[in-house]
Write an enzyme that holds these catalytic residues in place. Structure first.
Site, PDB file in Angstrom:
ATOM      1  CB  CYS A 166      49.025  29.101  52.490  1.00 50.95           C
ATOM      2  SG  CYS A 166      49.294  30.573  53.486  1.00 50.95           S
TER       3      CYS A 166
ATOM      4  CD  GLU B 177      51.717  31.733  50.165  1.00 48.92           C
ATOM      5  OE1 GLU B 177      50.465  31.575  50.216  1.00 48.92           O
ATOM      6  OE2 GLU B 177      52.483  31.337  51.040  1.00 48.92           O
TER       7      GLU B 177
ATOM      8  CD  GLU C  63      43.221  30.176  53.923  1.00 50.45           C
ATOM      9  OE1 GLU C  63      44.236  29.531  53.629  1.00 50.45           O
ATOM     10  OE2 GLU C  63      43.199  31.418  53.996  1.00 50.45           O
TER      11      GLU C  63
ATOM     12  N   GLY D 136      46.112  40.809  52.067  1.00 51.10           N
ATOM     13  CA  GLY D 136      46.786  41.032  50.799  1.00 51.10           C
ATOM     14  C   GLY D 136      46.205  42.196  50.022  1.00 51.10           C
TER      15      GLY D 136
ATOM     16  CG  ASP E 148      55.211  34.230  69.696  1.00 53.28           C
ATOM     17  OD1 ASP E 148      54.707  34.698  70.722  1.00 53.28           O
ATOM     18  OD2 ASP E 148      56.077  34.826  69.039  1.00 53.28           O
TER      19      ASP E 148
ATOM     20  N   GLY F 286      49.921  36.017  53.850  1.00 48.87           N
ATOM     21  CA  GLY F 286      48.834  36.135  54.809  1.00 48.87           C
ATOM     22  C   GLY F 286      47.501  35.909  54.132  1.00 48.87           C
ATOM     23  CB  SER F 287      44.079  36.658  55.256  1.00 45.62           C
ATOM     24  OG  SER F 287      44.110  38.059  55.480  1.00 45.62           O
TER      25      SER F 287
ATOM     26  CE  LYS G  11      41.600  46.886  54.571  1.00 46.71           C
ATOM     27  NZ  LYS G  11      40.787  48.123  54.369  1.00 46.71           N
TER      28      LYS G  11
ATOM     29  CE  LYS H 265      52.808  44.137  61.777  1.00 41.36           C
ATOM     30  NZ  LYS H 265      51.840  43.068  62.099  1.00 41.36           N
TER      31      LYS H 265
END
Length: 486
Positions: free
Chosen positions: A283, A249, A382, A232, A91, A227-228, A234, A174
């Site tokens: 991260c 995070e 980033e 975050g 993946d 995540g980004s 959203k 998810k």
């Protein structure tokens, strides 16, 4: 070719809807298909998890019963973790050496929080009111939605899932649509280990289609997201609409501050580990190297010599040191940021895009830029790739100012043999985690989280289970109530 469907109520559901391709980053070829969930799928998963939360056996298990179940899951992982390695690598392209190292210890997160669950007992509360005493009881929220990223899906899921279950919640996951397979295989193993149906459900699909529906669902009680910072925002917006607490995070632009009195071999190893070990796809990647000017030339010479020797190859090969990036959109993003850094005037000392000619898959090698200024995109944004931005300093105060000149604050590294200086600088750096003379350590007893755009809330640590609980105060009168209207 395998097709993965959502995992709900202890089984993979029959799926005849749309699917999404999962692409092997090492080859650029589709290796499996993932169900493209929708709002209806999200609703079914949340309602099933809510029912599991309220019914036997989960609702009646208590801390000890939940701990026993987590221990059985840990037992399963100790013997079956290798079943999960290949799906994750296919993946996201992470090196087999790294994945095997993570998964061989995956059981330990669940074992730790099983132990912590047994400690979760009501606590007397001190109060100053005569004739009454109060006790705090820790109650789970209910259904927790966990949204996980593509870079380390199962390890980050363990950080969320183990304390959430230990606290008595049920969880709907998810995973990233670009790395869902290992999470689905894990859910199957968890059910085989005896986790009751509905306690762990997995819904796959796109964030704006299924992720938002999960967060906004009226039965969702808490959200944990990694995540980004874009994602975050959203999630935070969707959660706030229902007054749902969220732990975020998010990204990082972590500085590595290197003083002239450092142990140079140790510092070089730490810098390499921080930015190139996972190809920068972490991260806490130490993506900004802030080095004392008198040491800079010697340090960079040694660092670049080492980086040039790193072997790019198939992530399934144990000898591979640099694996592909996780997906094609990310490859395009990293490449564009490298091009932008060149256009902005940063000096490219090592160009990883020059080493990938003729390769299939999503490869970029170690890339190093010098003379990066705080106004450049490479300093501020980033990359999440194997790209190191370098600048220098002459005073301790300047080093701290450069380290803090960022919109992010997830992690940092400090390299010095002066213990007082190390402690002083670590205290002054604005970050949730600061490492002194090492980098990238993680342990279930130590909190993880950031400041500024790196998010809010903490994962892991001594309060991890309580962070997935709400305290109910129960007051008991020990003397008769006097007549309020004599």
């Amino acid at each position: 070719m395998k097709t993965y469907s959502p995992f709900i109520s202890g089984a993979f559901v029959d799926w005849d809807g749309e699917t999404l391709p999962s692409i092997d980053p090492a080859t650029g070829q589709v290796w499996s298909m993932i169900a493209r969930g929708d709002t209806q799928t999200a609703d079914i998963a949340i309602r099933d998890a809510d029912q599991a939360f309220r019914s036997k056996p989960w609702a009646k298990a208590g801390p000890t019963g939940r701990a026993d179940m987590l221990d059985r899951l840990a037992d399963m992982l100790e013997t079956r973790w290798e079943d999960l390695v290949t799906p994750e690598i296919r993946d996201n392209g992470k090196r087999i050496t790294e994945v095997r190292g993570q998964f061989a210890g995956l059981h330990s997160w669940f074992r730790f929080f099983a132990t912590e669950a047994r400690k979760l007992q009501p606590e007397p509360q001190a109060n100053s009111i005569p004739g009454v005493h109060s006790v705090g009881h820790f109650r789970p929220y209910g259904v927790v939605v966990a949204i996980t990223p593509w870079n380390s899906p199962l390890m980050i899921l363990a950080w969320k899932l183990a304390p959430a279950l230990a606290a008595g919640n049920t969880v709907v996951v998810k995973p990233s649509e670009m790395a869902s397979a290992s999470t689905l295989e894990f859910a199957r193993l968890a059910h085989e280990a005896g986790l009751p149906p509905g306690v762990l459900n997995v819904v796959t699909g796109l964030g704006h289609e299924v992720g938002e529906a999960l967060v906004r669902h009226p039965l969702t009680r808490k959200v944990t997201f990694t995540g980004s910072d874009f994602g975050g925002r959203k999630v935070a917006e969707a959660a706030s609409a229902g007054v749902i607490p969220a732990v975020l995070e998010l990204g990082g632009k972590s500085p590595q501050v290197v003083f002239a009195d450092c142990d140079m071999d140790n510092a070089v190893n730490g810098i390499l580990s921080g930015i190139f070990l996972s190809n920068g796809q972490t991260c806490v990647a130490g993506s900004r190297l802030i080095v004392e000017a008198v040491l800079k030339d010697r340090l960079l010479s040694r660092l670049i010599d080492r980086a040039r020797t790193l072997q790019m190859g198939d992530p399934m090969d144990p000898d591979t040191q640099i694996a592909p990036l996780a997906n094609e959109p990310h490859l395009r993003k990293v490449t564009a940021m490298i091009d932008r850094a060149k256009a902005d005037g940063a000096v490219c000392l090592l160009d990883g895009t020059a080493t990938t000619a003729g390769r299939n898959g999503f490869y970029i090698g170690p890339t190093v830029f010098d003379d990066v200024t705080p106004g450049m995109q490479l300093w501020r944004e980033e990359v999440f790739g194997p790209v190191l931005a370098i600048t220098s300093f002459t005073t301790e105060d300047e080093a701290i100012a450069l380290a803090n000149d960022s919109d992010y604050g997830l992690a940092a590294g400090v390299w010095t043999t002066d213990a007082d200086k190390g402690a002083r600088v670590a205290e002054a750096i604005e970050a949730g985690t600061v490492y002194i003379n090492h980098y990238r350590s993680v342990d279930p007893a130590c909190p993880i989280g950031g400041v500024k755009l790196s998010g809010y809330g903490r994962e892991l640590g001594p309060d991890a289970i309580r962070d997935f609980c709400q305290v109910k105060s129960i007051w008991t009168g020990t003397t008769p109530v006097s007549d309020p209207f004599p």
